[in-house]
Scaffold this active site. Structure first.
Site, PDB file in Angstrom:
ATOM      1  CB  SER A 206       5.090  10.736  10.757  1.00  0.00           C
ATOM      2  OG  SER A 206       4.226  10.773   9.645  1.00  0.00           O
TER       3      SER A 206
ATOM      4  CE  LYS B  53      -2.703   0.676   3.803  1.00  0.00           C
ATOM      5  NZ  LYS B  53      -2.706   2.052   4.269  1.00  0.00           N
ATOM      6  CB  SER B  54       3.744   2.350   2.072  1.00  0.00           C
ATOM      7  OG  SER B  54       3.112   2.396   3.314  1.00  0.00           O
TER       8      SER B  54
ATOM      9  CB  SER C 143       9.610   6.592   9.308  1.00  0.00           C
ATOM     10  OG  SER C 143       9.819   7.683   8.441  1.00  0.00           O
TER      11      SER C 143
ATOM     12  NE  ARG D  78       5.993   6.825   0.578  1.00  0.00           N
ATOM     13  CZ  ARG D  78       5.083   6.624   1.566  1.00  0.00           C
ATOM     14  NH1 ARG D  78       4.049   5.820   1.387  1.00  0.00           N
ATOM     15  NH2 ARG D  78       5.223   7.234   2.733  1.00  0.00           N
TER      16      ARG D  78
ATOM     17  CE  LYS E 166       0.222   4.758  13.036  1.00  0.00           C
ATOM     18  NZ  LYS E 166       0.883   5.504  11.971  1.00  0.00           N
TER      19      LYS E 166
ATOM     20  CG  ASP F 213       1.056   0.459   9.674  1.00  0.00           C
ATOM     21  OD1 ASP F 213       0.716   1.292  10.537  1.00  0.00           O
ATOM     22  OD2 ASP F 213       1.359   0.789   8.511  1.00  0.00           O
TER      23      ASP F 213
ATOM     24  NE  ARG G 160      -2.036  -1.719   8.682  1.00  0.00           N
ATOM     25  CZ  ARG G 160      -1.887  -2.125   7.424  1.00  0.00           C
ATOM     26  NH1 ARG G 160      -2.124  -3.372   7.092  1.00  0.00           N
ATOM     27  NH2 ARG G 160      -1.479  -1.280   6.498  1.00  0.00           N
TER      28      ARG G 160
HETATM   29  C1  S3P Z   1       2.603   5.178   6.161  1.00  0.00           C
HETATM   30  C2  S3P Z   1       3.239   5.625   7.280  1.00  0.00           C
HETATM   31  C3  S3P Z   1       2.843   5.258   8.656  1.00  0.00           C
HETATM   32  C4  S3P Z   1       1.960   4.021   8.650  1.00  0.00           C
HETATM   33  C5  S3P Z   1       0.878   4.129   7.624  1.00  0.00           C
HETATM   34  C6  S3P Z   1       1.463   4.240   6.239  1.00  0.00           C
HETATM   35  C7  S3P Z   1       3.072   5.630   4.839  1.00  0.00           C
HETATM   36  O1  S3P Z   1       2.121   6.326   9.243  1.00  0.00           O
HETATM   37  O2  S3P Z   1       1.406   3.820   9.930  1.00  0.00           O
HETATM   38  O3  S3P Z   1       0.026   3.003   7.670  1.00  0.00           O
HETATM   39  O4  S3P Z   1       2.703   5.024   3.822  1.00  0.00           O
HETATM   40  O5  S3P Z   1       3.822   6.610   4.798  1.00  0.00           O
HETATM   41  P1  S3P Z   1       2.864   7.597   9.929  1.00  0.00           P
HETATM   42  O6  S3P Z   1       3.558   8.339   8.856  1.00  0.00           O
HETATM   43  O7  S3P Z   1       1.743   8.383  10.541  1.00  0.00           O
HETATM   44  O8  S3P Z   1       3.778   7.014  10.943  1.00  0.00           O
END
Ligand code: S3P
Length: 444
Positions: free
Chosen positions: A175, A26-27, A201, A31, A351, A324, A397
C-alpha cells in the site's frame, strides 16, 4: 444533495473519437499539496486534481495552518501553496474531514503522529468502514499515540502527536498510502526509517521527497529515509494527467468498434502503468508518443484505437500497478475473446466499495458472464452486453467503468448514483459527451 444529478443514461455510441486531456493526477496532487505545505516558502502547482478527494486534503491542510489559494486559471488552473516551514503546522480547531479520501486520511495521520498537538480525523461512511489497523500498527511501532474506533480498526482516528522514532518495517500490504504515512512520520522522527516492500507500489512520495531535498534512498525494494535536518524545499510543477482517469478512455477506445482517441499529457510513472502493459498484452492498438519528464514524473501522449482484444490472466506483482483500473479492465475483459482472470487483488474488497462483489454484480446485469473469486474474478468474454440499470454503489471508479460498458452495450444503460465521479473526475460525463458527440440524458 438537492438538485444534484444522480442518474445518467448512456446509449450505445456509433463513434468514439477525439483528443482528451485527463484531469491532474490525484495521487501526485495529494502529495504536492501535503509536502509543499510543510516546505519553507511558496510553490505554484498547475493542473491540480479537480476531484473532491484533493479538495478534502486542501481543507485539512488549511485547518492545520497552510495557506492554499487559487492562482490564475489559464492556461491551466493553478494553486499557490505557502508552506509552514520552520514554524510548523498548528492544531486544527475542529475534527479534520477527509470525506471519501483514504489517501488524505492515511497520509495526514502519519504526518500528524509526529506533530506536537492533538488531531482527530474522520470521513464519510465509506471511509469510516475502511481498514485503519494497517496504518495504526506501524505508526505505534514508531511510538505514535493513535487510536481508532472498533479496537483501532476504523476511523474516526484520534492522534496525540509526539516525538516519534524511526523503524525498520516490512510492509505487509503493498500500500502506497501506508508507505507514505510512515515516510511522513519518518521525516520528523528520531533516527532513520527503513521500509521493505515485498511488492512495489506507486512511488510518488519517494520521488517528490527526494526532489524537495529529503535524504531518501532506494535499493531494490528497500526505502531508507533520514529525518529532516532542514525544512523541505518547495517545488512547483505541472501535475501530469491521471492515468487512472485516462484508463476509462483507453478501454473505451480499445473495445469500441469505431474509435480513435488521443490522450494528452498523461502520467506514465512505471509504478502506475499496469493498465498499459495489460492492454498491450490483450492486443490493444496503443501507442505512446512524446515521452518526457514533468518534474520527476514521466509523461506521454497516448494514442489508442479500436482493437480486437483477447483475454489474459492478470495477477502477481502487476496488481498494485493497476489496482484502481481493475473495474474498467473487467469491462475490457467482457469485450475480449476468451477468459480474463484477475487474481491476487483481494485489496479491491476494501476500496471505496467492495470492488470485486460490486463489479461482478453490476457487470452481470449487462448479461456479462463473470464469476467472483475471493481475490478477483473470472470474466468469460465475447458475450454481447445488453444495456440495463446499474448502480455505482457510491464508488467513483465503478460509476465511470459502468458508463464505459454502456457505450458498447446494445440499447440504453442507466447509471444510478452517477454524480460520484466528482471524487476523482468531475468532468467525466462532459468528456464522454464530447468523445461520443451526443448528450447523455441527466436526471435529478
Ligand atoms: C493511493 C494508493 C492506493 C490506491 C489509491 C491511491 C495513493 O491505495 O488504490 O486510490 O495515492 O497512495 P493503497 O495504498 O491502499 O493500495
Amino acid at each position: 444533495m438537492a438538485g444534484e444529478i444522480t442518474l445518467r443514461k448512456i446509449r450505445e455510441a456509433a463513434y468514439l473519437g477525439g483528443e482528451i486531456t485527463p484531469p491532474g493526477d490525484k495521487s501526485i496532487c495529494h502529495r504536492a499539496l501535503i509536502l509543499n505545505s510543510l516546505a519553507e516558502g511558496a510553490a505554484k502547482i498547475s493542473n491540480p486534481s479537480p476531484g473532491e478527494d484533493c479538495r478534502a486534503t486542501i481543507s485539512c491542510l488549511k485547518a492545520l495552518g497552510a495557506k492554499i489559494q487559487k492562482g490564475k486559471p489559464l492556461p491551466s488552473p493553478t494553486l499557490l501553496i505557502s508552506g509552514t516551514g520552520r514554524l510548523g503546522l498548528r492544531e486544527a480547531d475542529n475534527v479534520l474531514d477527509a470525506r471519501n479520501s483514504a489517501t488524505t486520511m492515511r497520509l495526514l495521520s502519519g504526518l500528524l503522529s509526529a506533530q506536537p498537538f492533538l488531531s482527530i480525523i474522520s470521513g464519510d461512511a465509506s471511509l469510516r468502514s475502511r481498514p485503519m489497523k494497517r496504518l495504526i500498527e506501524p505508526l505505534r511501532l514508531m511510538g505514535a499515540e493513535i487510536w481508532g474506533r472498533g479496537q483501532d480498526s476504523f476511523a474516526p482516528l484520534v492522534i496525540r502527536g509526539k516525538q516519534v522514532h524511526g523503524i525498520d518495517y516490512l510492509l505487509p500490504v503493498p500500500s502506497a498510502q501506508i508507505k507514505s504515512a510512515i515516510l511522513l512520520a519518518g521525516l520528523f522522527a528520531q533516527g532513520k526509517t527503513a521500509i521493505y516492500q515485498t511488492t512495489p507500489s506507486r512511488n510518488h512520495t519517494e520521488l517528490m521527497l527526494r526532489e524537495m531535498g529529503a535524504e531518501l534512498e532506494t535499493d531494490g525494494n528497500w526505502i531508507s529515509l533520514t529525518p529532516l535536518s532542514a525544512p523541505l524545499v518547495p517545488i512547483g510543477f505541472h501535475i501530469p494527467g491521471d492515468i487512472s482517469s485516462a484508463a476509462y478512455w483507453l478501454v473505451a477506445a480499445a473495445i469500441h468498434p469505431n474509435a480513435r482517441v488521443k490522450i494528452m499529457n498523461c502520467g506514465i510513472n512505471p509504478t502506475r502503468t499496469g493498465i498499459i502493459d495489460v492492454l498491450l498484452a490483450m492486443g490493444a492498438k496503443l501507442k505512446l508518443e512524446n515521452q518526457r519528464l514533468e518534474g520527476s514524473e514521466l509523461v506521454a501522449d497516448l494514442l489508442i484505437e479500436s482493437s480486437e482484444l483477447k483475454g489474459i490472466e492478470i495477477a502477481g506483482d502487476i496488481i498494485p500497478r493497476l489496482i484502481d483500473e481493475i473495474p474498467v479492465l473487467a469491462v475490457a475483459g467482457c469485450a475480449a475473446r476468451g477468459n480474463t482472470t484477475i487474481r491476487g487483488a483481494g485489496e479491491l474488497r476494501v476500496k471505496e466499495s467492495d470492488r470485486i462483489a460490486n463489479v461482478v454484480k453490476e457487470l452481470s446485469k449487462f448479461s456479462a458472464r463473470i464469476e467472483e473469486l475471493p481475490d478477483g474474478m473470472v470474466i468469460h468474454g465475447g458475450k454481447l452486453l445488453r444495456g440495463t440499470d446499474v448502480d455505482s454503489h457510491l464508488d467513483h471508479r465503478l460509476a465511470a467503468s459502468l458508463a464505459i460498458a454502456g457505450l458498447v452495450a446494445k440499447g440504453e444503460t442507466t447509471v444510478h448514483h452517477a454524480q460520484v465521479v466528482k471524487v476523482s473526475y468531475p468532468t467525466f460525463w462532459e468528456e464522454l459527451e464530447m468523445l461520443t458527440g451526443y448528450q447523455p440524458e441527466e436526471k435529478s
